[in-house]
Design a protein around this motif. Structure first.
Motif, PDB file in Angstrom:
ATOM      1  N   LEU A 191      12.390 -16.073  47.546  1.00 49.29           N
ATOM      2  CA  LEU A 191      11.909 -15.069  46.607  1.00 49.29           C
ATOM      3  C   LEU A 191      12.259 -15.398  45.161  1.00 49.29           C
ATOM      4  CD1 LEU A 191      12.768 -11.802  48.516  1.00 49.29           C
ATOM      5  CD2 LEU A 191      10.530 -12.762  48.122  1.00 49.29           C
ATOM      6  N   ILE A 192      13.383 -16.090  44.958  1.00 51.36           N
ATOM      7  CA  ILE A 192      13.883 -16.211  43.592  1.00 51.36           C
ATOM      8  C   ILE A 192      13.470 -17.509  42.927  1.00 51.36           C
ATOM      9  CG2 ILE A 192      16.011 -16.537  42.305  1.00 51.36           C
ATOM     10  CD1 ILE A 192      17.269 -14.380  43.806  1.00 51.36           C
ATOM     11  N   ARG A 193      13.504 -18.605  43.659  1.00 47.72           N
ATOM     12  CA  ARG A 193      13.298 -19.894  43.015  1.00 47.72           C
ATOM     13  C   ARG A 193      11.828 -20.179  42.777  1.00 47.72           C
ATOM     14  NH1 ARG A 193      17.974 -23.101  42.502  1.00 47.72           N
ATOM     15  NH2 ARG A 193      16.507 -24.442  41.424  1.00 47.72           N
ATOM     16  N   ARG A 194      11.564 -20.900  41.649  1.00 48.98           N
ATOM     17  CA  ARG A 194      10.184 -21.237  41.276  1.00 48.98           C
ATOM     18  C   ARG A 194       9.791 -22.617  41.731  1.00 48.98           C
ATOM     19  NH1 ARG A 194       8.552 -17.298  41.557  1.00 48.98           N
ATOM     20  NH2 ARG A 194      10.400 -16.172  41.529  1.00 48.98           N
ATOM     21  N   ASN A 195      10.757 -23.484  41.964  1.00 50.32           N
ATOM     22  CA  ASN A 195      10.433 -24.852  42.348  1.00 50.32           C
ATOM     23  C   ASN A 195       9.986 -24.877  43.805  1.00 50.32           C
ATOM     24  OD1 ASN A 195      10.283 -27.586  42.599  1.00 50.32           O
ATOM     25  ND2 ASN A 195      12.312 -27.997  41.797  1.00 50.32           N
ATOM     26  N   ALA A 196       8.822 -25.439  44.076  1.00 53.94           N
ATOM     27  CA  ALA A 196       8.265 -25.394  45.428  1.00 53.94           C
ATOM     28  C   ALA A 196       9.152 -26.129  46.428  1.00 53.94           C
ATOM     29  CB  ALA A 196       6.863 -25.993  45.432  1.00 53.94           C
ATOM     30  N   LEU A 197       9.842 -27.184  45.978  1.00 58.09           N
ATOM     31  CA  LEU A 197      10.691 -27.920  46.915  1.00 58.09           C
ATOM     32  C   LEU A 197      11.888 -27.084  47.332  1.00 58.09           C
ATOM     33  CD1 LEU A 197      10.316 -31.334  45.271  1.00 58.09           C
ATOM     34  CD2 LEU A 197      10.066 -30.907  47.686  1.00 58.09           C
ATOM     35  N   ILE A 198      12.453 -26.293  46.392  1.00 52.50           N
ATOM     36  CA  ILE A 198      13.575 -25.430  46.764  1.00 52.50           C
ATOM     37  C   ILE A 198      13.091 -24.360  47.748  1.00 52.50           C
ATOM     38  CG2 ILE A 198      15.422 -23.999  45.872  1.00 52.50           C
ATOM     39  CD1 ILE A 198      15.669 -26.713  44.829  1.00 52.50           C
ATOM     40  N   VAL A 199      11.852 -23.903  47.570  1.00 52.31           N
ATOM     41  CA  VAL A 199      11.307 -22.916  48.511  1.00 52.31           C
ATOM     42  C   VAL A 199      11.205 -23.519  49.906  1.00 52.31           C
ATOM     43  CG1 VAL A 199       9.246 -21.583  49.039  1.00 52.31           C
ATOM     44  CG2 VAL A 199      10.125 -21.629  46.732  1.00 52.31           C
ATOM     45  N   PHE A 200      10.740 -24.780  49.998  1.00 52.78           N
ATOM     46  CA  PHE A 200      10.691 -25.456  51.302  1.00 52.78           C
ATOM     47  C   PHE A 200      12.061 -25.557  51.924  1.00 52.78           C
ATOM     48  CE2 PHE A 200       6.577 -26.485  52.294  1.00 52.78           C
ATOM     49  CZ  PHE A 200       5.884 -27.087  51.271  1.00 52.78           C
ATOM     50  N   ALA A 222      12.704 -30.685  36.724  1.00 52.91           N
ATOM     51  CA  ALA A 222      11.946 -29.464  36.453  1.00 52.91           C
ATOM     52  C   ALA A 222      12.895 -28.309  36.219  1.00 52.91           C
ATOM     53  CB  ALA A 222      11.009 -29.165  37.618  1.00 52.91           C
ATOM     54  N   GLU A 223      12.713 -27.611  35.150  1.00 50.94           N
ATOM     55  CA  GLU A 223      13.520 -26.434  34.869  1.00 50.94           C
ATOM     56  C   GLU A 223      12.775 -25.197  35.329  1.00 50.94           C
ATOM     57  OE1 GLU A 223      16.554 -25.948  33.410  1.00 50.94           O
ATOM     58  OE2 GLU A 223      16.779 -28.088  33.680  1.00 50.94           O
ATOM     59  N   ASP A 224      13.529 -24.260  35.874  1.00 54.34           N
ATOM     60  CA  ASP A 224      12.888 -23.014  36.277  1.00 54.34           C
ATOM     61  C   ASP A 224      12.543 -22.209  35.046  1.00 54.34           C
ATOM     62  OD1 ASP A 224      12.946 -23.576  38.882  1.00 54.34           O
ATOM     63  OD2 ASP A 224      14.588 -22.249  39.383  1.00 54.34           O
ATOM     64  N   GLN A 225      11.251 -21.988  34.850  1.00 56.40           N
ATOM     65  CA  GLN A 225      10.825 -21.193  33.704  1.00 56.40           C
ATOM     66  C   GLN A 225      11.075 -19.726  33.988  1.00 56.40           C
ATOM     67  OE1 GLN A 225       9.759 -22.903  31.183  1.00 56.40           O
ATOM     68  NE2 GLN A 225       9.676 -24.841  32.268  1.00 56.40           N
ATOM     69  N   ARG A 226      10.752 -18.910  33.022  1.00 57.84           N
ATOM     70  CA  ARG A 226      10.896 -17.474  33.267  1.00 57.84           C
ATOM     71  C   ARG A 226       9.828 -17.022  34.247  1.00 57.84           C
ATOM     72  NH1 ARG A 226      13.883 -14.290  29.534  1.00 57.84           N
ATOM     73  NH2 ARG A 226      12.676 -12.600  30.400  1.00 57.84           N
ATOM     74  N   ARG A 243      13.069 -10.883  40.414  1.00 52.33           N
ATOM     75  CA  ARG A 243      14.429 -11.286  40.784  1.00 52.33           C
ATOM     76  C   ARG A 243      15.337 -10.120  41.094  1.00 52.33           C
ATOM     77  NH1 ARG A 243      16.213 -17.035  38.230  1.00 52.33           N
ATOM     78  NH2 ARG A 243      14.169 -17.955  38.554  1.00 52.33           N
ATOM     79  N   PRO A 244      15.390  -9.061  40.287  1.00 49.67           N
ATOM     80  CA  PRO A 244      16.266  -7.939  40.656  1.00 49.67           C
ATOM     81  C   PRO A 244      15.872  -7.298  41.977  1.00 49.67           C
ATOM     82  CG  PRO A 244      15.643  -7.776  38.362  1.00 49.67           C
ATOM     83  CD  PRO A 244      14.803  -8.861  38.951  1.00 49.67           C
ATOM     84  N   VAL A 245      14.559  -7.127  42.208  1.00 43.71           N
ATOM     85  CA  VAL A 245      14.128  -6.515  43.462  1.00 43.71           C
ATOM     86  C   VAL A 245      14.503  -7.400  44.638  1.00 43.71           C
ATOM     87  CG1 VAL A 245      12.101  -5.837  44.782  1.00 43.71           C
ATOM     88  CG2 VAL A 245      12.302  -5.169  42.422  1.00 43.71           C
ATOM     89  N   ALA A 246      14.360  -8.723  44.471  1.00 36.87           N
ATOM     90  CA  ALA A 246      14.722  -9.640  45.562  1.00 36.87           C
ATOM     91  C   ALA A 246      16.205  -9.537  45.864  1.00 36.87           C
ATOM     92  CB  ALA A 246      14.354 -11.069  45.178  1.00 36.87           C
TER      93      ALA A 246
END
Lengths: 195, 100
Positions: free
Chosen positions: B23-32, A80-84, A91-94
């Motif tokens: 906060l940054i990553r979109r993949n749920a497994l990375i969040v876990f 799975a690639e991280d989409q936008r 992201r900047p606020v984080a």
């Protein structure tokens, strides 16, 4: 000598955490997390906690990482690639907020740097050997210990319930019936064969 | 003897990395995994304080935190697999409705 071990392990822990965040592949992230858990286990040894060192390696590095890897490979999430982001400003606020958190931690550390050497008293006797931990767990902390067993039972039941294939009407599906009949064959067959 | 505040500072740094991961990553497994990183940093701080005051209570708390974290990971991953079965994605930006 202890300072060298502490610094090396601290660098390894921080690198593991950083690469966990930056890896594109979820399997690589799980392996970096394994490295981080192992360095935390080394810290437990440095902090005179041998029982927690063993528990950390067995449960975190041995079971939880394996569970993560199983699920990553089951879901095919490593591709799975991280989409936008749907929220472009997130992201900047984080990053800004995390930098602020780190600055706060560094400030508190530096402001209290004078009080730190009181931990250098003699610690030759073991205060947290496995025998003493067992004694505390089974006398003072007996109730939380028993409740933890109920928590584990609840987790087990929850995981099994979540994986039942339910149809819309609430009755088990054909697949579930077939699975159950493989596990527990009908009693009429065994009764007929025993006659 | 290493001052306990160094361990707590390291725990704060690892906790900040965990927060960044959530906060940054979109993949749920990375969040876990980032949540597990945060739990471990809190455990490190607890053991550091237990060593500073020479009491076993801090380590008992860590023992229970590890047990509860293990149960939470099991249930959380089972939930994620169930969600994936209907949505076919692990991107948390796309899991934004309660339906299905």
């Amino acid at each position: 000598m202890e300072y060298i071990v502490f610094f090396v392990t601290a660098v390894v822990a921080v690198i593991g955490a950083l690469m966990l965040l930056l890896s594109r592949n979820a399997v690589h992230s799980a392996l970096w997390l394994l490295l981080n858990f192992s360095s935390i286990a080394v810290f437990y040894l440095l902090l005179r906690a041998p029982f927690l060192f063993a528990v950390q390696l067995i449960i975190y590095a041995g079971a939880i990482i394996v569970l993560f890897l199983f699920v990553v490979m089951l879901l095919g999430a490593e591709r799975a690639e991280d989409q936008r982001d749907t929220l472009a400003w997130q992201r900047p606020v984080a990053l800004v907020l995390v930098v602020v958190l780190l600055c706060e931690a560094a400030y508190i550390f530096l402001a209290r740097a004078g009080e730190t050497l009181t931990a250098a008293t003699a610690t030759t006797e073991e205060f947290a050997s496995p025998a003493l931990i067992g004694e505390a767990l089974f006398t003072t902390y007996l109730l939380p210990f028993e409740i933890t067993s109920v928590i584990l039972l609840a987790a087990l039941v929850g995981v099994v319930v979540l994986h039942q294939h339910q149809s819309r009407t609430g009755r088990p599906t054909e697949q579930a019936v077939q699975d159950m009949s493989e596990i527990a064959p009908e009693p009429t067959q065994t009764a007929a064969s025993s006659r | 003897m290493i001052p306990y505040s160094w361990y707590v500072l390291l725990a704060a740094i690892l906790f900040a990395f965990g927060v960044m991961g959530v906060l940054i990553r979109r993949n749920a497994l990375i969040v876990f995994m980032s949540v597990e990183l945060m739990l471990n940093s809190a455990n490190l701080a607890l053991v550091a304080y237990a060593q500073r005051w020479q009491q076993v209570n801090g380590q008992i708390i860590v023992f229970f935190v590890i047990a509860v974290a293990a149960a939470e990971v099991a249930v959380g991953l089972a939930l994620l697999v169930t969600i994936f079965r209907s949505r076919q994605t692990t991107n948390i930006d796309e899991i934004n409705t309660l339906k299905g």
